[in-house]
Scaffold this active site. Sequence first.
Site, PDB file in Angstrom:
ATOM      1  CB  SER A  44      -0.814  -1.902  -7.544  1.00 28.80           C
ATOM      2  OG  SER A  44      -1.885  -1.166  -7.045  1.00 28.80           O
ATOM      3  CG  ASP A  57      -3.493   0.874  -3.817  1.00 34.59           C
ATOM      4  OD1 ASP A  57      -2.848   1.785  -3.252  1.00 34.59           O
ATOM      5  OD2 ASP A  57      -3.593   0.794  -5.057  1.00 34.59           O
ATOM      6  CG  ASP A  73       0.788   1.205  -5.782  1.00 35.53           C
ATOM      7  OD1 ASP A  73      -0.367   0.992  -5.369  1.00 35.53           O
ATOM      8  OD2 ASP A  73       1.028   1.600  -6.942  1.00 35.53           O
ATOM      9  CG  ASP A  81      -1.566   3.964  -6.905  1.00 34.59           C
ATOM     10  OD1 ASP A  81      -2.156   3.124  -6.201  1.00 34.59           O
ATOM     11  OD2 ASP A  81      -1.365   3.807  -8.123  1.00 34.59           O
TER      12      ASP A  81
END
Length: 458
Positions: free
Chosen positions: A103, A250, A252, A254
């Site tokens: 992440s 961010d 990743d 999500d």
Amino acid sequence: MSDLSKIVKAYDVRGTTPDQLNEAVARAIGTAFVQVLRDNGEKADKIVIAHDMRDSSPPLADAFAAGANAAGAEVLHGGLASTDLLYYASGALDLPGAMFTASHNPAQYNGIKMCRAGAAPIGQDSGLTDIRDRAQALLDSGETPTGEDRVDRHDLLADYAAHLRTLVDLSGIRPLKVVVDAGNGMGGYTVPAVLGDSVLPALPLDIIPMYFELDGSFPNHEANPLDPANIVDLQQAVRDHGADLGLAFDGDADRCFVVDERGEPVSPSAITALVATRELAKYPGSTIIHNLITSSAVPEIVSENGGQPVRARVGHSFIKAEMARTNAVFGGEHSAHYYFRDFWFADTGMLAAMHMLAALGEQDRPLSELAHAYERYVASGEINSTVDDQQAKLAAVTAAYADADTDELDGLTVRFADGAWFNIRASNTEPLLRLNVEAPTGERMSELRDGVLALIRG
């Protein structure tokens, strides 16, 4: 010898590579993942995996796939993906899934986010501890189970983009100029497909890309928009281009953060309230989940729009479980995670961004005016304090505010008659206490914040 207790967190696996998380560890976790699901009577004959742009992600994903093969499972390998793209695949294909990403963490980290079929969460209380223990036993034994190589590689991007376009129609909005900062993360891969015209017809959006090059070393800034330092470039670009808004994802992708036409951040609580009103217009009377550090404006606005607000603990596994339990149509966290029933109760920054674009483009006001209607209080933001004894400090604060209205759903929340409140939560992984304060005025917020900090840090 690897100690998995150090990298298996409350919701996922996260550690530095290759000392804590390497191919041997990933392979053992892949085997354990399939075995634990199967032992629980869940489908595990086939799983889906994907990975982000970090250099360590492809070999970790391949090792996990080999481990899953050794446990007798076929693997659908989606290759590059955002975390919500993996959730899409798990939901649409009804398969257990694993996403390889750390992440927003720095480049030396990597991790694994796992889910059951239908993108159902796996946390420490719902299988992750069993997976850890099974994988640890494999590593300790020195065994490396083998099985037939059954990996089918399939690009899922176009299907994901097409699905999101069915959930929010942007084709009829007024033209918008949008600056998008992908932070060299997976937003640089998914934004052109969903909001651009790389795989689907063009939308009335003029996308100005920033840092779309996939680079897990994050050469421009950390892919963590929660830190104000990491959205400075986006804020300036929005002003320079005269854009209608800016979006920051961010690593990743999500989570999605939003700045208005002035370059000012829009509170995730305001976004939660705004998207909630849109979902309630579509599904009247529905339940909306909000975590306990979102603004008091969120449950107020949900109730005013005929919805049923439900307060939940911080953390995606708790939110997803509460979403499923209540059949909630939408959920929001102050960390900019947004969850949708139409997306298998999973979190997706892209779908939240599309709702914001639709809300802005369906009317004529600038975003600063639109968002103002959803911002009623003054918040401190999250303030971290390093402490030697978390429980002792919590006890001291509890005693000092014993006459106020308190609860312990997640840490300590204290509420006052004037609408002010604060919450203190202990970090699960660091010697930190996290403080959030909100009040009707800036003066009251500062007074309450400083009083609580004096107790924590004194």
